[in-house]
Design an enzyme around this catalytic site. Structure first.
Site, PDB file in Angstrom:
ATOM      1  N   ARG A 190     -60.976  99.922 -17.351  1.00 43.57           N
ATOM      2  CA  ARG A 190     -60.614 100.480 -16.034  1.00 43.57           C
ATOM      3  C   ARG A 190     -60.761 101.995 -15.918  1.00 43.57           C
ATOM      4  O   ARG A 190     -60.707 102.522 -14.810  1.00 43.57           O
ATOM      5  CB  ARG A 190     -59.187 100.092 -15.635  1.00 43.57           C
ATOM      6  CG  ARG A 190     -58.966  98.589 -15.537  1.00 43.57           C
ATOM      7  CD  ARG A 190     -59.698  97.983 -14.348  1.00 43.57           C
ATOM      8  NE  ARG A 190     -59.352  96.570 -14.167  1.00 43.57           N
ATOM      9  CZ  ARG A 190     -60.242  95.605 -13.954  1.00 43.57           C
ATOM     10  NH1 ARG A 190     -61.518  95.886 -13.879  1.00 43.57           N
ATOM     11  NH2 ARG A 190     -59.857  94.352 -13.804  1.00 43.57           N
ATOM     12  N   ASP A 209     -62.730  88.989 -21.480  1.00 44.61           N
ATOM     13  CA  ASP A 209     -62.750  89.366 -20.067  1.00 44.61           C
ATOM     14  C   ASP A 209     -61.383  89.927 -19.657  1.00 44.61           C
ATOM     15  O   ASP A 209     -60.892  89.671 -18.556  1.00 44.61           O
ATOM     16  CB  ASP A 209     -63.159  88.191 -19.165  1.00 44.61           C
ATOM     17  CG  ASP A 209     -63.581  88.652 -17.764  1.00 44.61           C
ATOM     18  OD1 ASP A 209     -63.605  89.882 -17.516  1.00 44.61           O
ATOM     19  OD2 ASP A 209     -63.868  87.786 -16.931  1.00 44.61           O
ATOM     20  N   HIS A 232     -54.714  94.297 -13.939  1.00 49.84           N
ATOM     21  CA  HIS A 232     -54.461  94.619 -12.533  1.00 49.84           C
ATOM     22  C   HIS A 232     -52.997  94.994 -12.378  1.00 49.84           C
ATOM     23  O   HIS A 232     -52.139  94.366 -12.985  1.00 49.84           O
ATOM     24  CB  HIS A 232     -54.755  93.419 -11.631  1.00 49.84           C
ATOM     25  CG  HIS A 232     -56.208  93.084 -11.527  1.00 49.84           C
ATOM     26  ND1 HIS A 232     -57.109  93.893 -10.871  1.00 49.84           N
ATOM     27  CD2 HIS A 232     -56.922  92.053 -12.005  1.00 49.84           C
ATOM     28  CE1 HIS A 232     -58.322  93.356 -10.948  1.00 49.84           C
ATOM     29  NE2 HIS A 232     -58.241  92.241 -11.637  1.00 49.84           N
TER      30      HIS A 232
END
Lengths: 442, 304
Positions: A69, A317, A321
């Protein structure tokens, strides 16, 4: 430094002597060792002895598919927290996906991510470069510049988006041959999956959620395998999720084509039934992920494909979030799950405890194969004298309820909350230096 | 009964019959000159509408008011929601106001399930995305029962965009619970791929099903589906799946025609069919208030 009483790939107990970041000696546990010249243990401030207590020793895990991120969404994860999470999960190297803000589509951005990884040092960070500028699927990014940069990128992916233009995909596959690169495709035909919310099937029909049909993945994989064969390139298929995809990849491999594939831990364990009914309620977006959770039959096909080598790699993966992007109605929620800190436990549950894979198989699928595909020569090596001391110590007899608040990751979006999973990472060593000891960050 | 009414699948046969029987009793009240009952005095019902649906909101509002509940209408437009407030924060606000029941209409399938995690009051689903609309199914069953009596073994044909229809989903579930035989008729593009697992029959041929139907329920067809290639043109849809005068004539003499509204006259239903005495379309609206009274009354534990 001496790592005492561990069982390499579950074998006989041994002691491992580590000198200057390399494995210097492996001898039966408790036997007298030789003195190693130039031992840097003391000056490097490392522990003299790490007690393994019979834990399994595996080569440090390598993730081919991690979302760190940073830059851009540091509220969800940073290179620091993401690599801490990786170390806690037993990883010594992760491939950082390109869908950051800005996108990792230039030498500048991939070098920035690479340097951040060097700086924090919880594990090696190998940036993945975008295939197309801005992940837009229109124009090739400067793949060669990224390959030649300090980050020496070898894996290219528009992950999150599919390179759906057949000509562009062909060109990318051809172009990366010049520097031994590989295109890692997120296989998702975009028009067949417009507004798609979950696996298209019995559950999506009942729940009134737009379907993500298996064919949208399988059609792209079939096309890409044919393209890779036509131009003689390396293709890697990200997060394979359906039984049909497995059949296509098996067929492509039987032809001798250079195709590799990965499966995520969650696709090995969870099904779309959880969207309808789970201990965490119905329509809980904690189960929303792309590609979506599929059916029990798909899970079984993926497990046997991983067991027989049709699928080469387990890749997390890991997709962090923030909580507000998941505590919403289903359609509004972000897709993705964190996975670094639970991957090995899930693989034990789905593959080892079911007898489908032994620990040597786990080492191959979670360390050696991803290091080979990603061209990371310092990782994925067997634990033998002379190899870099990238080691994870794992206790498969532990069992614990997954507690997201204990994660090193900045995000908590795990589908395993409240589930009891086997195994615990006791220690991780990156080139002889502990990044995790006693299950805690060192 | 459950504390919430989110899916028609939440209802056992006994629950469903209790609601229908309660509605019968309440319908008699509606025939009085003073329609108001004191049963929910002091209780608060919030109408939380994230989608414009004046018809459904008014129906719930009338139902709550006839039971003397305090009604708060919360529409997403022009409220904090349009400024980006999350469903969770809206729910916590309602919770702080002490809502005894929240009636929610939302464009996202499953929004009422999520809401139920965040509020203590009863949640009533007034339509969620393309998922369900259980009070519509209840009022449809009520309307059918008033015309036809017991629904056991009755043949109900539902025609149209099943894939995107919350009305169809709730009706299939409730009618199966009540023992009716449902047949869905639609072009294959407008049926879910898994339709074979639903407790009903499926046909692509309306003409063959009509003569065996006690009830024909026409669903609204959204014109934008045409642009997504679900069918080639309005004209072709209407010709193959519309209930026109000729098809109407193929139905048994005592069979009824239903439509949840709003209708596309001339598209899925001809005007003279919609206006015929065998159409229940206007009754359905009146019955909507009655059935919603019964639901609120039973969920909030009022007394007659």
């Amino acid at each position: 430094m001496l790592i005492k009483n561990v069982r390499i790939l579950g074998g006989e107990p041994v002691d491992i002597a580590v000198v200057n970041g390399l494995i210097a000696e492996i001898r039966p546990a408790g036997s007298a060792g030789t003195r190693h010249d130039g031992d840097d243990t003391a000056e490097a401030g490392l522990p003299e002895v790490v007690e393994g207590r019979g834990a399994i020793a595996l080569p440090g895990l390598v993730d081919l598919h991690t979302h760190l991120r940073e830059p851009g969404r540091e509220d969800a994860e940073t290179v620091q927290t993401g690599t801490q999470s990786a170390a806690r999960g037993g990883y010594t190297a992760v491939h950082a996906m390109a869908n950051t803000m800005p996108v990792a589509d230039t030498a500048g951005v991939v070098e920035q991510v690479w340097r951040l990884g060097q700086e924090f040092g919880h594990c090696d960070v190998q940036p993945v470069g975008a295939v197309t500028v801005g992940l837009e699927g229109k124009q090739l990014a400067e793949l060669g510049a990224m390959a030649d940069s300090a980050a020496r990128v070898r894996v290219f992916s528009d992950d999150g988006r599919c390179v759906d233009d057949a000509v562009l995909m062909r060109r990318a596959l051809e172009y990366v041959k010049a520097f031994d690169g590989v295109v890692a495709q997120h296989a998702q035909e975009p028009k067949l999956t417009k507004d798609a919310q979950m696996n298209e099937g019995v559950i999506s029909g009942r729940l009134g959620l737009s379907g993500w049909p298996a064919v949208a993945e399988e059609a792209i994989i079939a096309r890409d395998c044919l393209l890779a064969a036509h131009v003689g390139s390396r293709l890697h298929v990200c997060h394979v999720s359906t039984a049909g995809s497995v059949e296509i990849i098996r067929w492509a491999k039987s032809k001798g084509w250079n195709v590799t594939a990965e499966v995520t831990p969650h696709h090995l364990l969870l099904t779309d039934e959880l969207v309808e009914e789970s201990p965490n309620g119905s329509y809980n977006p904690i189960y929303k992920v792309n590609p979506p959770l599929r059916t029990r039959a798909d899970v079984e096909a993926l497990r046997s494909a991983l067991a027989d080598g049709t699928i080469d790699v387990v890749a997390t993966d890991h997709a962090p979030h923030p909580v507000e992007d998941k505590e919403t109605e289903w359609a509004a929620a972000a897709m993705g799950m964190v996975g670094l800190e639970t991957a090995l436990s899930v693989v034990q549950e789905a593959m080892v405890d079911t007898g489908l894979l032994d620990w040597a198989g786990v080492a191959e699928r979670m360390s050696a194969a991803p290091a080979r595909i990603g061209r990371l020569p310092g990782h994925g090596r067997p634990l033998e004298v002379g190899a870099p001391a990238n080691i994870v110590l794992y206790d498969p007899t532990a069992r614990a309820e997954v507690d997201p608040s204990s994660f090193a990751s900045k995000s908590r979006n795990t589908p395993y909350e409240g589930m009891t999973l086997p195994g615990r990472v006791l220690a991780t060593f990156l080139r002889g230096r502990p990044t995790v000891l006693e299950g805690k960050l060192a | 009964m459950n504390r919430h009414l989110i899916s028609a699948a939440d209802l056992t046969k006994d629950d469903a019959l209790l609601i229908l029987d309660t509605a019968e009793e309440l319908a008699r009240v509606s025939e009085r000159s003073i329609k108001k009952l004191p049963t929910l005095r002091g209780r608060t019902v919030v109408n939380l509408f994230f989608e414009d649906s004046t018809r459904t909101r008014i129906s719930f509002e009338a139902a709550a008011k006839r039971l003397s509940a305090d009604v708060i209408n919360f529409s997403a437009k022009g409220s904090s929601v349009s400024k980006g407030e999350s469903l969770k924060d809206t729910a916590l606000t309602l919770e702080a106001m002490g809502a005894d029941a929240v009636v929610i209409r939302h464009g996202a399938s499953g929004a009422p399930h999520r809401l139920a995690n965040w509020v203590r009051g009863s949640v009533v689903n007034a339509g969620d995305g393309t998922h369900e609309h259980p009070t519509q199914a209840l009022l449809d069953a009520f309307s059918m029962r008033r015309r036809l009596g017991n629904l056991e073994g009755r043949k109900v044909t539902i025609v149209g965009d099943v894939l995107h229809s919350r009305v169809a989903r709730s009706n299939v579930l409730l009618l199966a619970t009540l023992g009716a035989d449902v047949t869905l008729v639609a072009p294959p593009t407008l049926l879910p791929v898994s339709i074979g697992t639903w407790p009903c029959e499926v046909s692509y041929d309306l003409d063959s099903v009509l003569p065996k139907s006690d009830v024909v329920m026409m669903l609204r067809v959204q014109k934008e589906r045409m642009n997504a290639a679900y069918f080639p043109s309005e004209r072709e849809y209407s010709r193959r799946y519309g209930l026109d005068r000729d098809r109407f004539a193929k139905m048994p003499d005592d069979a009824i025609v239903m439509h949840p509204g709003p209708m596309n006259r001339g598209m899925e239903i001809a005007a003279e069919v919609a206006d015929s005495p065998r159409s229940t379309i206007v009754e359905q609206v009146a019955n909507g208030v009655t059935i919603r009274m019964a639901v609120l009354y039973l969920l909030l534990g009022g007394e007659i």
